[in-house]
Scaffold this motif. Structure first.
Motif, PDB file in Angstrom:
ATOM      1  N   GLU A 114       0.832  -1.204   0.000  1.00  0.00           N
ATOM      2  CA  GLU A 114       0.000   0.000   0.000  1.00  0.00           C
ATOM      3  C   GLU A 114       0.867   1.255   0.000  1.00  0.00           C
ATOM      4  O   GLU A 114       0.628   2.200  -0.758  1.00  0.00           O
ATOM      5  N   ASN A 115       1.887   1.269   0.858  1.00  0.00           N
ATOM      6  CA  ASN A 115       2.784   2.431   0.909  1.00  0.00           C
ATOM      7  C   ASN A 115       3.573   2.574  -0.380  1.00  0.00           C
ATOM      8  O   ASN A 115       3.811   3.682  -0.852  1.00  0.00           O
ATOM      9  N   GLY A 116       3.994   1.461  -0.960  1.00  0.00           N
ATOM     10  CA  GLY A 116       4.729   1.502  -2.222  1.00  0.00           C
ATOM     11  C   GLY A 116       3.880   2.081  -3.345  1.00  0.00           C
ATOM     12  O   GLY A 116       4.342   2.911  -4.133  1.00  0.00           O
ATOM     13  N   VAL A 117       2.623   1.662  -3.421  1.00  0.00           N
ATOM     14  CA  VAL A 117       1.710   2.181  -4.444  1.00  0.00           C
ATOM     15  C   VAL A 117       1.449   3.665  -4.224  1.00  0.00           C
ATOM     16  O   VAL A 117       1.423   4.461  -5.163  1.00  0.00           O
ATOM     17  N   GLU A 118       1.284   4.058  -2.961  1.00  0.00           N
ATOM     18  CA  GLU A 118       1.060   5.469  -2.649  1.00  0.00           C
ATOM     19  C   GLU A 118       2.266   6.318  -3.069  1.00  0.00           C
ATOM     20  O   GLU A 118       2.110   7.375  -3.675  1.00  0.00           O
ATOM     21  N   LYS A 119       3.470   5.855  -2.762  1.00  0.00           N
ATOM     22  CA  LYS A 119       4.684   6.580  -3.154  1.00  0.00           C
ATOM     23  C   LYS A 119       4.783   6.684  -4.672  1.00  0.00           C
ATOM     24  O   LYS A 119       5.136   7.734  -5.215  1.00  0.00           O
ATOM     25  N   LEU A 120       4.463   5.593  -5.366  1.00  0.00           N
ATOM     26  CA  LEU A 120       4.496   5.597  -6.826  1.00  0.00           C
ATOM     27  C   LEU A 120       3.483   6.593  -7.379  1.00  0.00           C
ATOM     28  O   LEU A 120       3.777   7.344  -8.314  1.00  0.00           O
ATOM     29  N   GLY A 121       2.304   6.646  -6.785  1.00  0.00           N
ATOM     30  CA  GLY A 121       1.286   7.611  -7.211  1.00  0.00           C
ATOM     31  C   GLY A 121       1.760   9.038  -7.060  1.00  0.00           C
ATOM     32  O   GLY A 121       1.561   9.877  -7.947  1.00  0.00           O
ATOM     33  N   HIS A 122       2.432   9.323  -5.938  1.00  0.00           N
ATOM     34  CA  HIS A 122       2.970  10.677  -5.720  1.00  0.00           C
ATOM     35  C   HIS A 122       4.040  11.017  -6.754  1.00  0.00           C
ATOM     36  O   HIS A 122       4.093  12.143  -7.256  1.00  0.00           O
ATOM     37  N   LEU A 123       4.886  10.046  -7.083  1.00  0.00           N
ATOM     38  CA  LEU A 123       5.921  10.285  -8.090  1.00  0.00           C
ATOM     39  C   LEU A 123       5.310  10.558  -9.460  1.00  0.00           C
ATOM     40  O   LEU A 123       5.759  11.449 -10.193  1.00  0.00           O
ATOM     41  N   ILE A 124       4.275   9.810  -9.810  1.00  0.00           N
ATOM     42  CA  ILE A 124       3.600  10.023 -11.102  1.00  0.00           C
ATOM     43  C   ILE A 124       2.960  11.408 -11.143  1.00  0.00           C
ATOM     44  O   ILE A 124       3.100  12.135 -12.127  1.00  0.00           O
ATOM     45  N   GLU A 125       2.272  11.774 -10.053  1.00  0.00           N
ATOM     46  CA  GLU A 125       1.659  13.113  -9.993  1.00  0.00           C
ATOM     47  C   GLU A 125       2.714  14.202 -10.121  1.00  0.00           C
ATOM     48  O   GLU A 125       2.522  15.198 -10.835  1.00  0.00           O
ATOM     49  N   GLN A 126       3.839  14.021  -9.466  1.00  0.00           N
ATOM     50  CA  GLN A 126       4.920  15.012  -9.524  1.00  0.00           C
ATOM     51  C   GLN A 126       5.449  15.137 -10.949  1.00  0.00           C
ATOM     52  O   GLN A 126       5.654  16.255 -11.451  1.00  0.00           O
ATOM     53  N   LYS A 127       5.654  14.030 -11.644  1.00  0.00           N
ATOM     54  CA  LYS A 127       6.136  14.064 -13.029  1.00  0.00           C
ATOM     55  C   LYS A 127       5.122  14.732 -13.945  1.00  0.00           C
ATOM     56  O   LYS A 127       5.483  15.507 -14.825  1.00  0.00           O
ATOM     57  N   LEU A 128       3.846  14.439 -13.736  1.00  0.00           N
ATOM     58  CA  LEU A 128       2.804  15.053 -14.561  1.00  0.00           C
ATOM     59  C   LEU A 128       2.757  16.563 -14.349  1.00  0.00           C
ATOM     60  O   LEU A 128       2.600  17.334 -15.311  1.00  0.00           O
ATOM     61  N   ARG A 129       2.906  17.014 -13.094  1.00  0.00           N
ATOM     62  CA  ARG A 129       2.939  18.462 -12.810  1.00  0.00           C
ATOM     63  C   ARG A 129       4.129  19.121 -13.485  1.00  0.00           C
ATOM     64  O   ARG A 129       4.016  20.203 -14.066  1.00  0.00           O
ATOM     65  N   LEU A 130       5.296  18.468 -13.409  1.00  0.00           N
ATOM     66  CA  LEU A 130       6.492  19.024 -14.055  1.00  0.00           C
ATOM     67  C   LEU A 130       6.296  19.124 -15.563  1.00  0.00           C
ATOM     68  O   LEU A 130       6.680  20.106 -16.181  1.00  0.00           O
ATOM     69  N   ARG A 131       5.698  18.111 -16.145  1.00  0.00           N
ATOM     70  CA  ARG A 131       5.459  18.112 -17.589  1.00  0.00           C
ATOM     71  C   ARG A 131       4.472  19.217 -17.967  1.00  0.00           C
ATOM     72  O   ARG A 131       4.651  19.931 -18.948  1.00  0.00           O
ATOM     73  N   THR A 132       3.414  19.369 -17.148  1.00  0.00           N
ATOM     74  CA  THR A 132       2.408  20.420 -17.393  1.00  0.00           C
ATOM     75  C   THR A 132       3.043  21.802 -17.266  1.00  0.00           C
ATOM     76  O   THR A 132       2.807  22.681 -18.098  1.00  0.00           O
ATOM     77  N   ASN A 133       3.868  22.012 -16.231  1.00  0.00           N
ATOM     78  CA  ASN A 133       4.527  23.299 -16.019  1.00  0.00           C
ATOM     79  C   ASN A 133       5.514  23.597 -17.145  1.00  0.00           C
ATOM     80  O   ASN A 133       5.690  24.771 -17.527  1.00  0.00           O
ATOM     81  N   ALA A 134       6.170  22.595 -17.675  1.00  0.00           N
ATOM     82  CA  ALA A 134       7.131  22.799 -18.751  1.00  0.00           C
ATOM     83  C   ALA A 134       6.437  23.233 -20.033  1.00  0.00           C
ATOM     84  O   ALA A 134       6.991  23.989 -20.833  1.00  0.00           O
ATOM     85  N   ARG A 135       5.215  22.785 -20.238  1.00  0.00           N
ATOM     86  CA  ARG A 135       4.459  23.151 -21.440  1.00  0.00           C
ATOM     87  C   ARG A 135       3.872  24.550 -21.328  1.00  0.00           C
ATOM     88  O   ARG A 135       3.584  25.181 -22.336  1.00  0.00           O
ATOM     89  N   ALA A 136       3.661  25.024 -20.111  1.00  0.00           N
ATOM     90  CA  ALA A 136       3.016  26.329 -19.914  1.00  0.00           C
ATOM     91  C   ALA A 136       3.939  27.493 -20.198  1.00  0.00           C
ATOM     92  O   ALA A 136       5.044  27.516 -20.429  1.00  0.00           O
TER      93      ALA A 136
END
Length: 136
Positions: A114-136
């Protein structure tokens, strides 16, 4: 293997080979251990699951080096030779090692799926935010 079968461990009166056990039997057995050991011949991730079980029960653990040694070295005594292995066991028996702020059981519980999946989810969200910010 044959070298294990010929080992003098089999003639020691304080060493027990438990054989096959059901998984629900192990907590009661481990609870009786003074020190848990993981003397692996290989340096692969052998025994990591068992060590997490030991840590979850807040037992002192002595292990030979594994690939994951750096991740667990705050909670497990890592011994890369016979003399250090024996001294580490003796130290655990004498309670000379100071317990870390985060106990081994806390560390083991933090390694759940459960903790591993949660950490992975946070990493994915962080990468998506970085990608979104880079496009803006």
């Amino acid at each position: 293997d044959e070298s294990f079968k010929a080992s003098r461990l089999h003639s020691m009166n304080n060493v027990y080979f438990m054989g096959e056990r059901k998984s629900d039997e192990w907590p009661g057995i481990i609870q009786e251990f003074d020190v848990c050991i993981n003397p692996q011949v290989h340096t692969e991730a052998d025994g990591i699951a068992r060590m997490l079980e030991y840590l979850a029960m807040n037992k002192p653990v002595v292990s030979t080096p594994l690939k994951v040694s750096n991740a667990i070295s705050d909670y497990v005594h890592i011994a890369d030779n016979t003399i250090l292995f024996i001294r580490s066991i003796e130290g655990c028996l004498n309670r000379k090692k100071i317990r870390p702020a985060l106990s081994g059981s806390d560390f083991a519980m933090a390694q759940s799926w459960e903790n591993g999946v949660e950490k992975l989810g946070h990493l994915i969200e962080q990468k998506l935010r970085l990608r979104t910010n880079a496009r803006a």
